[in-house]
Design an enzyme around this catalytic site. Sequence first.
Site, PDB file in Angstrom:
ATOM      1  CG  HIS A  13      -2.139  -0.824   1.088  1.00 38.58           C
ATOM      2  ND1 HIS A  13      -3.350  -0.303   0.711  1.00 38.58           N
ATOM      3  CD2 HIS A  13      -2.335  -2.154   1.236  1.00 38.58           C
ATOM      4  CE1 HIS A  13      -4.259  -1.269   0.671  1.00 38.58           C
ATOM      5  NE2 HIS A  13      -3.660  -2.403   0.984  1.00 38.58           N
ATOM      6  CG  ASN A  31       3.859 -14.127  -8.252  1.00 44.19           C
ATOM      7  OD1 ASN A  31       4.086 -15.289  -8.563  1.00 44.19           O
ATOM      8  ND2 ASN A  31       3.218 -13.796  -7.139  1.00 44.19           N
ATOM      9  CB  SER A  68       4.546  32.742  17.672  1.00 42.06           C
ATOM     10  OG  SER A  68       4.225  33.377  18.878  1.00 42.06           O
TER      11      SER A  68
END
Length: 645
Positions: free
Chosen positions: A114, A165, A541
């Site tokens: 994934h 495969n 900030s």
Amino acid sequence: MSRFIEFQGGDVEAYLRSQEEKDLLRFITCGSVDDGKSTLIGRLLYEAKMLFEDQLSALEADSKRVGTQGGALDFALLVDGLSAEREQGITIDVAYRAFTTDKRKFIVADTPGHEQYTRNMATGASTADLAIILIDARKGVLTQTRRHSFIATLLGIKNIVVAVNKMDLMEYRRDVFEAIEADYRAFAKNLGLEDFTCIPLSALKGDNVIDPSEIMTWYHGPTLMAHLEGVPVGRESTDGAFRLPVQWVNRPNQAFRGFSGNVVSGIVKPGDEIRAVPSGRTSKVERIVTHDGDLTEAIAGQAVTLTLEDEIDISRGDVICAATSPLTVADKFETRILWMDDEEMLPGRPYLIKVGSLTIPGTFEAPKYKVNVNTLEHVAAKTLSLNEIGIVNIDLDRGIPFAPYGENRHLGSFIVIDRFSNNTVGMGLINFALRRASNIHWQAMDVHKASRAAKAGQKPTILWFTGLSGSGKSTIANMVEKRLHAAGHMTYLLDGDNVRHGLNKDLGFTDADRVENIRRVAEVSKLMVDAGLLVLVSFISPFRSERLMARELVGQGEFVEIFVDTPLAVAETRDVKGLYAKARRGEIKNFTGIDSDYEVPEKPELRLDTTKMSPEEAAQAIITHLTRSGRLTPDIPVIDPPGFQ
């Protein structure tokens, strides 16, 4: 089966010795989801007779429970160890398995397919000598095929096997295999990957895994196991000079002092001249000590303890090198970064950089570009998100001994750690040191901070006001500066809105731009502290990381964090600019307190509750703190107002 070890009696010591003398191949399997990676590894373990009888019985029972076709064994169940993996039929975490044949020892990492687990794949690839890229014959080359191939080559893996495969599901057709091979070769050419081995196989049926397929007689190359047993082992450094990063200063008693670590390149012998980096001190090797006795030489890959003829200062994180070929030291680099966290990389934010046994602070610049792994196109970027790869300059707090990753993967790689969560958020590879790392130096000045501060009768300090918009930061900061100025002190006020008209007018309000906004202001504040001033900084900030970064730029006791604590509901009632109302209507994005977080200070020097004190009382509280902490001459009245903490 006769190719694999079946030890049944005989000389036990000789057998064990033969096992120790075999070389080791580390490899990974990777590819897209459901390409058969776990099945392939399970097949290898089964054929290598590495299963105990209880494991085989459990496999048979599990295979029946999941209902495999014809009662066949489901080899993937040998590797997918997590319950979530078995339930979903996918691989989530990296699973390591070891097995042995009569020719070689193996450690294989089964890595997730994934995209969201790309970081796990990179972890497995970081120590591998070979990568098996699986491709489902029904699907051909996919996005994850390209992504994993790119990461494998990025991490310096030279031996690539493309295993096509599930050929049994495509009737073992030659044209299917050759079309996939041609497609992959065209992509690999763009990676600079010219030499790889392509093998058609069926992990489920066993074709070309251990023995040659009786059906695919048109294929004349090696089986997968034959290739794994014969491929050259190792990803040794291209720099053959001796290097040993020091992991531990071994001092069991006053009579012994050695330096322990793994030899990452070259050879060392007693009597060899060495140089410790970064100190540059030299000596000669006296002994090479191991648990089993002294050695006459140590080579790459061995863990040893060196003793030296001279008492020189060497610490954990230093590197012992051949005297004639020491490493370079630098603190600024161009790097390749794979970002591994859900929260994006924020240029200018301080992170912890772990290089070998060293962990030191560092910051990233904005990426030069990120790479589209499908097309290999260079894409403009301001930051990196999860699983993105980019070229980024990094600035460390101090110089480190290094080698480019292409020369030595041990000395040219690092991980990135979040300073607050302690999570690993990225990994990086050093391309080269930047020239400015060695060309720029601090210039000594005769008039310095202490002399400037003494003349002004004050201790230079940053007064950092933080809080929500509308909390009263600027109002209070302005009052404080007026009182300080009236008393003859040298000050300067940096206000968030004012700075965005000039110095930071190119920045927006994304998280990345907010970080850069604070970084620039913090650097300016540092210069003003050096000038001997009392600097008042009034900025929202919102992030603790950036406030900590600003604090660490100046000396101990030169930073006072002032949290102007005003609840959001109260701040909204003071919304003279109408910003909260616009943010509530969705007209302003990334507004702190609405759709962007504000991280409350944990241990500010001053907390001003503006629901209990007026701006005048808050200003007086700050003056009182500055006077009592010795930052001002005591010529301003000291008064403790109500609500002051």
